[in-house]
Design an enzyme around this catalytic site. Structure first.
Site, mmCIF file in Angstrom:
data_model
loop_
_atom_site.group_PDB
_atom_site.id
_atom_site.type_symbol
_atom_site.label_atom_id
_atom_site.label_comp_id
_atom_site.label_asym_id
_atom_site.label_seq_id
_atom_site.Cartn_x
_atom_site.Cartn_y
_atom_site.Cartn_z
ATOM 1 N N ILE A 119 -5.457 0.829 4.478
ATOM 2 C CA ILE A 119 -4.821 2.073 4.060
ATOM 3 C C ILE A 119 -3.654 2.462 4.963
ATOM 4 C CG2 ILE A 119 -6.165 3.750 5.405
ATOM 5 C CD1 ILE A 119 -6.361 5.418 2.808
ATOM 6 N N GLN A 171 -7.300 -1.968 -1.449
ATOM 7 C CA GLN A 171 -8.359 -2.960 -1.590
ATOM 8 C C GLN A 171 -9.482 -2.807 -0.568
ATOM 9 O OE1 GLN A 171 -7.530 -7.419 -1.365
ATOM 10 N NE2 GLN A 171 -7.487 -7.014 -3.558
ATOM 11 N N PHE A 172 -9.148 -2.486 0.660
ATOM 12 C CA PHE A 172 -10.135 -2.230 1.707
ATOM 13 C C PHE A 172 -9.647 -1.055 2.544
ATOM 14 C CE2 PHE A 172 -10.877 -6.687 0.720
ATOM 15 C CZ PHE A 172 -12.260 -6.783 0.719
ATOM 16 N N ALA A 173 -10.591 -0.305 3.104
ATOM 17 C CA ALA A 173 -10.222 0.860 3.904
ATOM 18 C C ALA A 173 -9.301 0.487 5.055
ATOM 19 C CB ALA A 173 -11.485 1.540 4.442
ATOM 20 N N ASP A 174 -9.519 -0.688 5.617
ATOM 21 C CA ASP A 174 -8.688 -1.128 6.747
ATOM 22 C C ASP A 174 -7.217 -1.268 6.359
ATOM 23 O OD1 ASP A 174 -11.034 -2.413 8.741
ATOM 24 O OD2 ASP A 174 -11.457 -2.549 6.600
ATOM 25 N N GLU A 228 0.809 -1.212 0.000
ATOM 26 C CA GLU A 228 0.000 0.000 0.000
ATOM 27 C C GLU A 228 0.843 1.262 0.000
ATOM 28 O OE1 GLU A 228 -2.580 -3.298 1.343
ATOM 29 O OE2 GLU A 228 -0.598 -2.599 1.985
ATOM 30 N N PRO A 256 -0.821 1.075 6.106
ATOM 31 C CA PRO A 256 0.578 0.969 5.658
ATOM 32 C C PRO A 256 0.979 2.052 4.662
ATOM 33 C CG PRO A 256 -0.467 -1.192 5.646
ATOM 34 C CD PRO A 256 -1.552 -0.189 5.881
ATOM 35 N N HIS A 285 -12.127 -5.863 7.170
ATOM 36 C CA HIS A 285 -12.719 -5.554 5.869
ATOM 37 C C HIS A 285 -13.953 -4.675 6.005
ATOM 38 C CE1 HIS A 285 -10.435 -9.283 5.279
ATOM 39 N NE2 HIS A 285 -10.277 -8.897 4.036
#
Length: 692
Positions: free
Chosen positions: A447, A442-445, A420, A449, A489
């Site tokens: 972000i 891919q998923f907000a969680d 990321e 890194p 997720h």
């Protein structure tokens, strides 16, 4: 191909041959003058510590490799210096006076207008290599620099760069920063794609007070061996001739072969780490003496006639004295300009185009986004899309990029590894060379890194370069909870994002807004994060059918910062919300006909405060509805602003409703339901508010 096993005798013979060449001897004299300027600057700063009050580092001990690199670079090239590279800056043609203006944070500082540290340059100066925004360069800069090379390669492949131009990217860094994880992401991508980038590692064996033995198991040259396809060479960075020939070979290799290389330059550290961290605090006399024995100025001076060397030294000191005096007299920044250049002006300032074309078909949100990206890529050859699983085989885990690689090719739509930081940070370099990146986490969680790059590089670039290098970047982020997505997720991250100044955040609730905001976000010259609720993508979640709308025409744009009233009422209360909250609020409002007005914010920053305050003043009662946990959230912040601006119009305290303050969304759907708001819970809060 370069060989890293050239014998010392062969190298010495090559250097001796060139030293007898009058052209090369002229280079030695030029290099010595540059190096003397740099050393004289360091001495001047040290002698005037009370004047040079802002923290700074100098190149003392690093001058030979920096002079060599700077002299060899050309105006067509791109450079990412690091905070000790003032000698390289001089070698590229920047004057001591211009560097001193930044040292003293003067208003005429050509790099940042007094906004950033010494040797944190940003430059589009004609006749010199281009230098995009420069962070404090302890490893973070390697990803944006690699992004520059990624962008140059793409532009070459599509014929946007002349075949005879062939720029190179030079990324300079200290060996201490090589242990950063983000450096590994950049090197991995560079060798995977075979990018035209030079990583110049200046190894002085110290990372502030951390010695090489404490910090690393290997040096950068040894580390580079683990990256298949990364050429590498060692040079004696304290010897100008060795440095010049090594950098000449490296630049020639990258310019012709268009492949990455790492140059490891061993250098002494003769000065302080910075003006604020003094060398005598942590280095022994023996260590200082060992480094002093390799002084690059002493080594180069030994090759020059005494009279010529002395004349250069006197001239350099006089030049520095004069430049410093002028820099001290230069005016301070105009404080009225403090708030300028947070963002570059956007061309999209009003809603345009046909939102509901006659005979149009309803589409789900995911298709509206897909069609928007397709239309963008058709219109802009410089647009590319990459991220995890967005390529040809899958087209995104939500099929949000389906068919795009088939239509535009793998060179424009492609997968990345799980990195990321690189996905986000590379957009700074891509934008700097003229590519228009659309990227996806891919998923907000996931972000987090990449958050370092978003904060340290992207958000600050426009402001710290005084508008020279805004970063055009569209970051798509699937977000939100539904149906047992679980703790990694389902998270909401808008408050985290909104704590960062210098980025914009959009959050559409329906297909038409999705398409219009996507177009506006792409055309915006600033970093924009598009939060796309997974539960609204397909309108499969009960109560979200209104997320499907007639698809707007291709020319439709919805400016960032404009909200929309989606349900009007003459009197009662208002609900200020966004995303999934719009659909909860609409379902709840059906129980109170004509008494609930709903505002869909559409964009969280910039925020349509005018619409919000006008709506609250109209009703006197307001509920801020979010899917996020509420403590210390954007929703609570907005409630505070409403209370401040609408105090005299309020008939009840501003209410905030969101998820329970739990660390994560639980996997079990019954537990998830307890945590999250829904229409029934919202209706209960509206009833209580109306009864106030």
């Amino acid at each position: 191909m370069l060989k890293d096993n050239i014998s010392a005798a062969t190298l010495k013979a090559t250097i001796t041959h060139h030293e007898q060449d009058p052209v090369f001897r002229a280079r030695l004299l030029k290099a010595y003058r540059i190096m003397c300027l740099a050393r004289s600057m360091a001495a001047k700063y040290e002698a005037n510590r009370s004047v040079c009050k802002y923290v700074h580092s100098t190149s003392s001990g690093h001058e030979a490799i920096q002079a060599a690199a700077g002299m060899l670079l050309e105006a067509r090239d791109y450079v990412s210096p690091y905070y000790r590279d003032d000698c390289m800056m001089l070698a590229m043609g920047f004057t001591p006076y211009s560097l001193m203006l930044q040292l003293l944070a003067k208003g005429q500082d050509p790099f940042t207008a007094g906004r950033s540290y010494y040797c944190h340059p940003a430059s589009k100066a004609l006749g010199k290599p281009r230098i995009p925004h420069q962070s404090s360069a302890t490893g973070m800069q390697v990803i944006p620099a690699t992004g520059m090379a990624q962008g140059l390669q793409y532009l070459e492949n599509i014929g946007r760069l002349p075949a005879d131009q062939r720029p190179v990217v030079l990324c300079s860094l200290g060996d201490g920063s090589m242990t950063e994880g983000e450096v590994a992401e950049a090197l991995q991508f560079a060798v995977l794609k075979q990018l035209p980038v030079i990583y110049l590692v200046q190894d002085n064996e110290w990372g502030i007070s951390v010695s090489a033995g404490e910090a690393r198991a290997m040096d950068a040259y040894e580390y580079a061996a683990g990256f298949k396809g990364l050429e590498r060479i060692r040079v004696d960075g304290s010897d100008f001739a060795d440095s010049y020939h090594g950098m000449e070979s490296a630049i020639r290799y990258v310019r012709t072969e268009r492949r990455p290389i790492l140059v490891h330059a061993a250098v002494p550290l003769l000065g302080h780490h910075t003006s604020g961290v003094r060398r005598e605090w942590y280095r022994t006399p023996e260590d200082l003496a060992r480094h002093a024995s390799r002084d690059p100025l002493v080594r180069l001076r030994a090759l020059l006639p005494e009279a010529e060397a002395l004349a250069i030294e006197v001239e350099a000191r006089e030049d520095i004295d004069e430049s410093f005096e002028l820099a001290c007299l230069s005016p301070e920044p105009n404080v009225a300009d403090t708030t300028l250049h947070v963002f570059a002006p956007t061309p999209v300032t009003e809603e345009k185009g046909n939102r509901q074309p006659a005979g149009g078909q309803k589409v789900v949100m995911v298709d509206a986004a897909l069609h928007a990206i397709e239309e963008i890529m058709q219109a802009y050859p410089e647009a590319i899309l990459f991220g995890q699983d967005v390529g040809r085989r899958l087209g995104g885990v939500f099929r949000e990029a389906a068919t795009l690689a088939d239509k535009f090719g793998d060179h424009r739509v492609y997968n990345t590894a799980i990195q990321e930081a690189y996905i986000i940070g590379s957009t700074a370099g891509l934008s700097a060379v003229g590519v228009k990146p659309i990227v996806e986490v891919q998923f907000a969680d996931y972000i987090y890194p990449g958050f370092n790059q978003l904060v340290s590089e992207l958000s600050k670039s426009c402001y710290l370069t005084a508008g020279q290098f805004p970063i055009q970047m569209l970051l798509r982020v699937p977000i939100g909870a539904y149906g047992g997505g679980g703790p990694y997720h389902s998270g909401s991250i808008e408050s985290t994002l909104l704590s960062v100044k210098g980025i914009k955040v959009a959050y559409p609730s329906n297909a038409a807004d999705m398409k219009g905001l996507m177009k506006a976000a792409f055309l915006d010259p600033n970093p924009v994060v598009m939060l796309e609720h997974k539960g609204l993508y397909w309108s499969k979640v009960p109560g979200t059918q209104d997320a499907m709308t007639i698809e707007p025409d291709s020319d439709y744009v919805l400016p960032l910062g404009k909200g929309r009233t989606v349900l009007e009422a003459d009197e009662g209360c208002c609900v200020i919300t966004y995303g999934m909250g719009v659909h909860w609020a609409k379902a709840a409002a059906a129980q109170f006909p004509g008494r609930v007005e709903i505002v869909d914010l559409c964009t969280l920053f910039p925020l349509d405060e005018e619409l919000v305050y006008a709506t609250v003043r109209k009703h006197g009662k307001a509920l801020i509805l979010t899917e996020e946990q509420t403590s210390h959230s954007f929703a609570e912040s907005l409630a505070g602003r409403i209370s401040q601006h609408c105090f005299r119009s309020l008939d009840a305290p501003v209410q905030v409703m969101g998820a329970l303050d739990l660390p994560a969304v639980p996997l079990n759907m019954n537990l998830e339901k307890i945590m999250l708001p829904d229409a029934e819970k919202v209706a209960a809060r509206i009833a209580a508010l109306l009864a106030w």
